[in-house]
Design a protein around this motif. Structure first.
Motif, short mmCIF file in Angstrom:
data_model
loop_
_atom_site.label_atom_id
_atom_site.label_comp_id
_atom_site.label_asym_id
_atom_site.label_seq_id
_atom_site.Cartn_x
_atom_site.Cartn_y
_atom_site.Cartn_z
N PHE A 118 18.35 107.89 -27.01
CA PHE A 118 18.09 106.57 -26.37
C PHE A 118 17.22 107.04 -24.67
O PHE A 118 16.47 106.32 -24.14
N GLN A 119 16.81 108.82 -24.47
CA GLN A 119 16.37 109.41 -23.88
C GLN A 119 14.54 109.49 -24.23
O GLN A 119 13.82 109.23 -23.24
N PHE A 120 14.64 109.54 -25.51
CA PHE A 120 13.41 109.11 -25.98
C PHE A 120 12.02 108.20 -25.99
O PHE A 120 11.31 107.79 -25.28
N ILE A 121 13.01 106.70 -25.49
CA ILE A 121 12.94 105.94 -25.85
C ILE A 121 12.91 105.09 -24.42
O ILE A 121 11.81 104.69 -23.84
N PHE A 122 13.43 106.14 -23.09
CA PHE A 122 13.39 105.12 -22.21
C PHE A 122 12.13 105.79 -21.39
O PHE A 122 11.70 105.46 -21.12
N ASN A 123 11.76 107.59 -22.13
CA ASN A 123 10.60 107.71 -21.63
C ASN A 123 9.08 107.10 -22.18
O ASN A 123 8.04 107.26 -21.21
#
Length: 311
Positions: A214-219
């Motif tokens: 999720f953090q990678f997708i948000f980035n």
């Protein structure tokens, strides 16, 4: 393009190097064509402009993935998909680009991911689970692209209304990305193209969890809507690998195969050429050709799931 990509990458954005490389190949080729046309008008008039664009595109793809066979198939697949009336001309021009690109590169392995000495087991249960993963990837890819596109045009509308917002929004998004990286448990794994994270997972030296994904997708979303130039193909490969890594927690499919299926399925949705996508993943993972039928199958399922959602 190059300057913007480097700034975004070193600032912690989630971008790959592939799109600037392909664009620069096409731009340089078109610039060379314009110079050639000025000096040799009669010869230049015989050159097919569409085929020149294909040549530049395939040249960049070959430099990037170092797979002549996949590039050759891509030249045919893309010509057919786009309804070109110059298929033979496109393929001939592309063969020239493939030969030159492959000749000038020093590293001819094409290994983007860590070598995975695995093969697919073709039993009915695993096949159904692989195809279901492909459907999931197609749906998530559609949702992600739809979200990114809507947010991008929303931000574009705001910055066109105010010069202050034109400068403030990129700074704001940059601060959000910096905060995300600072508080992430795996800060080095949610920046760049994400390839290192997938390789880490393939080697079983790290764990890909929901928070990291999720953090990678948000980035990825923040980087995209900020207007930074850079590639999304490697990024989508990495997201697909993350989905595949999490998927095997709920199924009986082998871990590595699940990651490879996720990479292939998600990549095909943005690449737009499912057969070539499968061949590129086969090459970049250095898998045997016995795995190609399964990769093509999941690539086609994900691609047409994505296309169906778009409609």
């Amino acid at each position: 393009i190059i300057a913007s990509s480097l700034i975004a990458l070193y600032a912690g954005g989630a971008l790959g190097p592939e799109t600037p490389m392909i664009y620069m190949s096409m731009i340089l080729l078109l610039y060379a064509h314009s110079l050639f046309k000025t000096v040799f008008k009669n010869i230049a008039s015989e050159l097919n402009f569409e085929s020149l664009l294909y040549l530049g595109y395939i040249f960049g793809i070959t430099l990037l993935f170092r797979s002549p066979l996949a590039s050759f198939v891509l030249s045919i697949e893309k010509s057919i998909h786009e309804g070109s009336s110059n298929i033979i001309s496109n393929v001939i021009y592309c063969c020239l680009g493939i030969f030159i690109a492959y000749s000038i590169t020093n590293d001819k392995t094409g290994d983007l991911f860590q070598e995975v000495p695995v093969e697919f087991t073709y039993n009915i249960v695993h096949i159904v689970q692989y195809l279901f993963l492909a459907v999931i990837c197609g749906i998530i890819a559609f949702a992600l692209m739809k979200t990114m596109t809507l947010l991008f045009y929303g931000v574009q509308y705001l910055v066109n209304k105010s010069k202050l917002l034109l400068h403030a929004i990129p700074i704001l998004f940059g601060l959000i990305v910096a905060t995300l990286i600072n508080y992430s448990e795996n800060p080095t794994r949610i920046v760049g193209s994400g390839i290192n994270l997938v390789n880490c997972e393939l080697n079983d030296s790290c764990t890909y969890n929901f928070n990291t994904l999720f953090q990678f997708i948000f980035n990825v979303i923040l980087t995209f809507i900020s207007g930074c130039s850079g590639g999304q193909k490697f990024v989508f490969m990495s997201i697909g690998g993350g989905i595949g890594s999490l998927y095997d927690n709920f199924t009986s499919v082998p871990h590595i195969q699940s990651i490879i299926v996720g990479i292939t399925a998600f990549f095909s949705t943005i690449f737009g050429s499912p057969i070539s996508s499968a061949m590129i993943v086969l090459r970049t993972t250095n898998m045997s050709y016995d795995s190609l039928p399964m990769l093509i199958a999941v690539s086609l399922v994900a691609y047409y799931t994505f296309k169906h959602c778009v409609r």
